[in-house]
Design a protein around this motif. Sequence first.
Motif, PDB file in Angstrom:
ATOM      1  N   GLU A 195      44.518 -33.328  -4.647  1.00  0.00           N
ATOM      2  CA  GLU A 195      45.506 -32.311  -4.564  1.00  0.00           C
ATOM      3  C   GLU A 195      47.146 -33.037  -3.687  1.00  0.00           C
ATOM      4  N   LEU A 196      47.141 -33.774  -3.178  1.00  0.00           N
ATOM      5  CA  LEU A 196      47.626 -33.878  -2.262  1.00  0.00           C
ATOM      6  C   LEU A 196      48.495 -35.626  -1.990  1.00  0.00           C
TER       7      LEU A 196
ATOM      8  N   ARG B  67      48.236 -35.505   7.082  1.00  0.00           N
ATOM      9  CA  ARG B  67      47.034 -37.154   7.515  1.00  0.00           C
ATOM     10  C   ARG B  67      46.310 -37.486   6.580  1.00  0.00           C
ATOM     11  N   ASP B  68      46.114 -38.728   6.040  1.00  0.00           N
ATOM     12  CA  ASP B  68      45.156 -39.038   4.884  1.00  0.00           C
ATOM     13  C   ASP B  68      43.673 -38.572   5.684  1.00  0.00           C
ATOM     14  N   GLY B  69      43.232 -37.773   5.098  1.00  0.00           N
ATOM     15  CA  GLY B  69      41.953 -36.662   5.740  1.00  0.00           C
ATOM     16  C   GLY B  69      41.027 -38.167   6.146  1.00  0.00           C
ATOM     17  N   ARG B  70      40.766 -39.196   5.646  1.00  0.00           N
ATOM     18  CA  ARG B  70      40.061 -40.296   6.036  1.00  0.00           C
ATOM     19  C   ARG B  70      40.156 -41.072   7.308  1.00  0.00           C
TER      20      ARG B  70
ATOM     21  N   HIS C 278      50.997 -36.149  -8.276  1.00  0.00           N
ATOM     22  CA  HIS C 278      50.685 -35.754  -9.517  1.00  0.00           C
ATOM     23  C   HIS C 278      50.644 -34.656 -10.470  1.00  0.00           C
ATOM     24  N   ARG C 279      49.474 -33.947  -9.543  1.00  0.00           N
ATOM     25  CA  ARG C 279      49.170 -31.956  -9.902  1.00  0.00           C
ATOM     26  C   ARG C 279      49.855 -31.236  -9.855  1.00  0.00           C
ATOM     27  N   GLY C 280      51.403 -31.834  -8.679  1.00  0.00           N
ATOM     28  CA  GLY C 280      51.985 -30.480  -8.647  1.00  0.00           C
ATOM     29  C   GLY C 280      51.740 -29.303  -7.384  1.00  0.00           C
ATOM     30  N   THR C 281      51.156 -29.923  -7.312  1.00  0.00           N
ATOM     31  CA  THR C 281      50.306 -28.907  -6.265  1.00  0.00           C
ATOM     32  C   THR C 281      51.529 -28.840  -4.894  1.00  0.00           C
TER      33      THR C 281
ATOM     34  N   ALA D 209      33.079 -34.855   0.191  1.00  0.00           N
ATOM     35  CA  ALA D 209      33.186 -33.566   1.568  1.00  0.00           C
ATOM     36  C   ALA D 209      35.122 -33.344   1.004  1.00  0.00           C
ATOM     37  N   LEU D 210      35.919 -34.626   1.260  1.00  0.00           N
ATOM     38  CA  LEU D 210      37.726 -34.107   0.487  1.00  0.00           C
ATOM     39  C   LEU D 210      37.874 -34.822   0.120  1.00  0.00           C
ATOM     40  N   GLY D 211      37.328 -35.837  -1.098  1.00  0.00           N
ATOM     41  CA  GLY D 211      38.028 -35.947  -2.460  1.00  0.00           C
ATOM     42  C   GLY D 211      38.461 -34.702  -3.296  1.00  0.00           C
TER      43      GLY D 211
END
Length: 362
Positions: free
Chosen positions: A325-326, A156-159, A349-352, A318-320
């Motif tokens: 990445e996600l 889930r979105d960390g924010r 978009h970075r293909g993690t 802290a989590l940007g």
Amino acid sequence: MMMHETSLNPPQQASAPRRRAETAPRWFMPVVRRYRRVMRARKVARIRIFFICGHPKSGTHWVANLVNLHPEVLCRGELQLQSIRRAILDLRGNALYQVGKRMRPTIELHFARMVRECLVTFNRDRPGACVLGDHSPLPLMDMVSDPTVRYLHITRDGRDVAVSFTFHWLRARKPQWVPDHLREQYLNARRSLDGSRERATEAAKSMLSSELWVKHVASLWANRVGQDRATLASDDSDVRHRTLLIRYERLHADVEGERNRMYKFLGVDPDLAAPPSVETKTVAGFTTNDPRSHYRKGESGDWRSYFEIQQRGWLDEALGTELIELGYESDHSWVGRDDVVVRKNEPSHRGTVFATTMNLNL
């Protein structure tokens, strides 16, 4: 003429002793016990097990409620078996434990049996269930050395997690969970509560206006998802091939499609599952917004109601990186934008590894 006393009060006949229920002879009881153990072992061996993983307040309860709609699946309780698993892994890697290599197969075998026994015993109220799970919000790790074990991992979105986790901590009354440098702030917020929704919301907002608190809860999420990404990227573990990745936001947008993916991944027929309902807490979101409840709101993008630009800067520190990445953000410019849109279906978009595995599971 006096009649004999016995003629007036004839003695009652003694009742015949009750016969004990027919049981097996004593000499045969060891055979019966052995038979029961064998049948129990066969039942335990036949079940399939799975684990629901993810950071707390990421939707692990929601996923458990959804899979429980299927008559062949049951996931109830947080057994926290990862603590035992970590101890076994630590022992296995201890150089002083000389018998480690020789005992490793035996340890793994008995731990797997213990996990299965625990799940069968804990979930015995649904005898027809053949797929049993645990939904401790644990990190993604190889819990059982068994190729049939499955993992449902929700992100889930960390924010949003930072907001929901703050409400959860205030409600839980667990000061021991809070680091020492934040405990007094937490206790002050707890003291301000009076049982009303308004005070609960104000207390959470006061916590989320603290740089130290925001960075603390945001770092917890960033560290966890970073650890899980590393596990999926590791060549030494086959967990990635046995994991279904779920996005909270995507599940919120398409409950039916996502839960069908879960059922198929667990090897059961989706058509047998009951429909989602408000009563089972399986529909997206909740009918009431109650900050005092475990099921508070269930909304995506709710963080925008609590974080101004300055607070967003703390979050970004802290989590940007993990947000990018996600695939939740394309860059760090979201901090100063008012029109931030939460991405629901787009892979990074970075293909993690998270994005790649998500596509493989479709």
